[in-house]
Design an enzyme around this catalytic site. Structure first.
Site, PDB file in Angstrom:
ATOM      1  N   LYS A  52      28.792  23.807  38.459  1.00  0.00           N
ATOM      2  CA  LYS A  52      29.594  23.166  39.371  1.00  0.00           C
ATOM      3  C   LYS A  52      28.685  21.900  40.238  1.00  0.00           C
ATOM      4  O   LYS A  52      28.953  20.849  40.219  1.00  0.00           O
ATOM      5  CB  LYS A  52      30.227  24.133  40.418  1.00  0.00           C
ATOM      6  N   GLN A  96      32.615  30.551  46.344  1.00  0.00           N
ATOM      7  CA  GLN A  96      32.558  31.462  45.186  1.00  0.00           C
ATOM      8  C   GLN A  96      33.168  32.701  45.250  1.00  0.00           C
ATOM      9  O   GLN A  96      32.684  33.598  45.900  1.00  0.00           O
ATOM     10  CB  GLN A  96      31.331  31.429  44.314  1.00  0.00           C
ATOM     11  N   ASP A 119      39.650  24.449  46.105  1.00  0.00           N
ATOM     12  CA  ASP A 119      40.203  25.795  45.066  1.00  0.00           C
ATOM     13  C   ASP A 119      41.599  25.636  45.279  1.00  0.00           C
ATOM     14  O   ASP A 119      42.338  26.321  44.445  1.00  0.00           O
ATOM     15  CB  ASP A 119      39.431  26.828  45.668  1.00  0.00           C
TER      16      ASP A 119
HETATM   17  N1  GUN Z   1      35.925  33.013  40.763  1.00  0.00           N
HETATM   18  C1  GUN Z   1      36.371  32.650  39.614  1.00  0.00           C
HETATM   19  N2  GUN Z   1      37.128  31.640  39.687  1.00  0.00           N
HETATM   20  C2  GUN Z   1      36.879  30.779  40.800  1.00  0.00           C
HETATM   21  C3  GUN Z   1      37.399  29.479  41.208  1.00  0.00           C
HETATM   22  O1  GUN Z   1      38.120  28.877  40.570  1.00  0.00           O
HETATM   23  N3  GUN Z   1      37.219  29.278  42.541  1.00  0.00           N
HETATM   24  C4  GUN Z   1      36.046  30.075  43.074  1.00  0.00           C
HETATM   25  N4  GUN Z   1      35.857  29.710  44.331  1.00  0.00           N
HETATM   26  N5  GUN Z   1      35.794  31.414  42.730  1.00  0.00           N
HETATM   27  C5  GUN Z   1      36.263  31.770  41.436  1.00  0.00           C
END
Ligand code: GUN
Length: 304
Positions: A52, A96, A119
């Site tokens: 990311k 995350q 998100d």
């Molecule tokens: N863990 C798995 N997928 C995601 C996501 O799209 N965002 C976040 N913050 N954590 C995740």
């Protein structure tokens, strides 16, 4: 021959479209900014977070990674978020998931300013999604919609079956398909005769996190299969099962001692689907593209 829906190519297409918008915002004001918080050292999460941040920097966006020990208390995380909520150069805050057990995940999601919640996990944004009102959408399901749209797959009127009901994928996926006028069924571990329900799908979305659980008997010939799962298989017997009919995957296992497989048996998708997303290289790249899009959108709104 089944059509392979190439997530890497669609990801690049989307990033190419974002690039001039990022450049013009940067020239006029400042680059869009994303801060990613990683608590603990889950290896899969570390890979996601790195990728990311790397994509942000490649696009000319500002990005920072905050790493906190696995023992971090909820209060500490909340105070970090409070600082980011008030920082003018931060448009997106991503914590995350999953968080360590001692952390109150709901309190954390509630603490992020909804307009920086790239998100789309804050209850306000979940409500906006339910109401089909503008707000950041969860990245993975939004990415699936982009794959369907850019691959000219008709969603309106289709029977869509979503297997999995998580807050991150299954539930928002079902709502996005519904808003696109599909007839949506959501399945889970208690669903009766799951194979038969799945066989009713024109569009089957697998998102329950079980390696190659969806086999040929779940797939109506000619269906579109979207595999959201990412599972690392290390057991040789299990690898032989999931790699059956996919010599390239078996070779990868023999080489590396592990292999990535989705929630769908790869050979079953290739044999029965009209079109499908491979793992890796299907849905995964789109999650990042949509995160970039959400961060840019947030910056554009803030700097307007
Ligand atoms: N863990 C798995 N997928 C995601 C996501 O799209 N965002 C976040 N913050 N954590 C995740």
């Amino acid at each position: 021959m089944a059509r392979i829906l190439d997530g890497k190519a669609i990801n690049q297409q989307i990033l190419d479209e974002l690039q001039p918008r990022i450049a013009s915002l940067t020239a006029a004001r400042r680059p869009p900014g994303l801060v990613v918080i990683l608590v603990g050292n889950d290896p899969a999460s570390e890979i996601y977070v790195r990728s990311k941040v790397k994509t942000c920097l490649e696009l000319g966006m500002m990005s920072e990674e905050i790493r906190l020990p696995g023992t971090t208390a909820t209060a500490e995380l909340l105070s970090q978020i409070d600082v980011l909520n008030h920082r003018d150069d931060v448009d997106g805050i991503l914590v995350q998931m999953p968080l360590p057990k001692q952390v109150d995940s709901r309190a954390v999601l509630l603490a992020i300013r909804p307009d920086k919640d790239v998100d789309g996990f804050h209850p306000y944004n979940v409500g906006q999604l339910v109401a089909n009102s503008p707000a950041p959408r969860p990245c993975t399901p939004a990415g699936v919609m982009e794959i369907l749209r850019r691959s000219q797959i008709q969603v309106a009127g289709a029977q869509a079956v979503v297997v999995g009901r998580s807050d991150i994928v299954g539930k928002p996926m079902a709502l996005l398909l519904l808003h696109a006028h599909a007839t949506v069924t959501v399945c889970h571990s208690k669903t009766r005769d799951l194979p038969a329900v799945c066989r009713s799908a024109d569009i089957l979305v697998a998102a329950m996190g079980r390696p190659a659980f969806i086999t040929g008997e779940f797939i109506r010939p000619g269906a579109v299969v979207i595999d959201v799962g990412v599972n690392r298989v290390t057991d040789p017997a299990e690898a032989a099962r999931v790699c059956a009919g996919s010599p390239a995957k078996q070779a990868a296992f023999d080489r590396n001692g592990s292999v990535l497989v989705g929630d769908v048996l790869p050979s079953a998708m290739a044999e029965r689907a009209e079109a499908y997303t491979p793992v890796p290289g299907g849905v995964g790249p789109l999650t990042i593209a949509m995160l970039m899009a959400n961060t840019l959108q947030s910056a554009e709104q803030r700097l307007k």
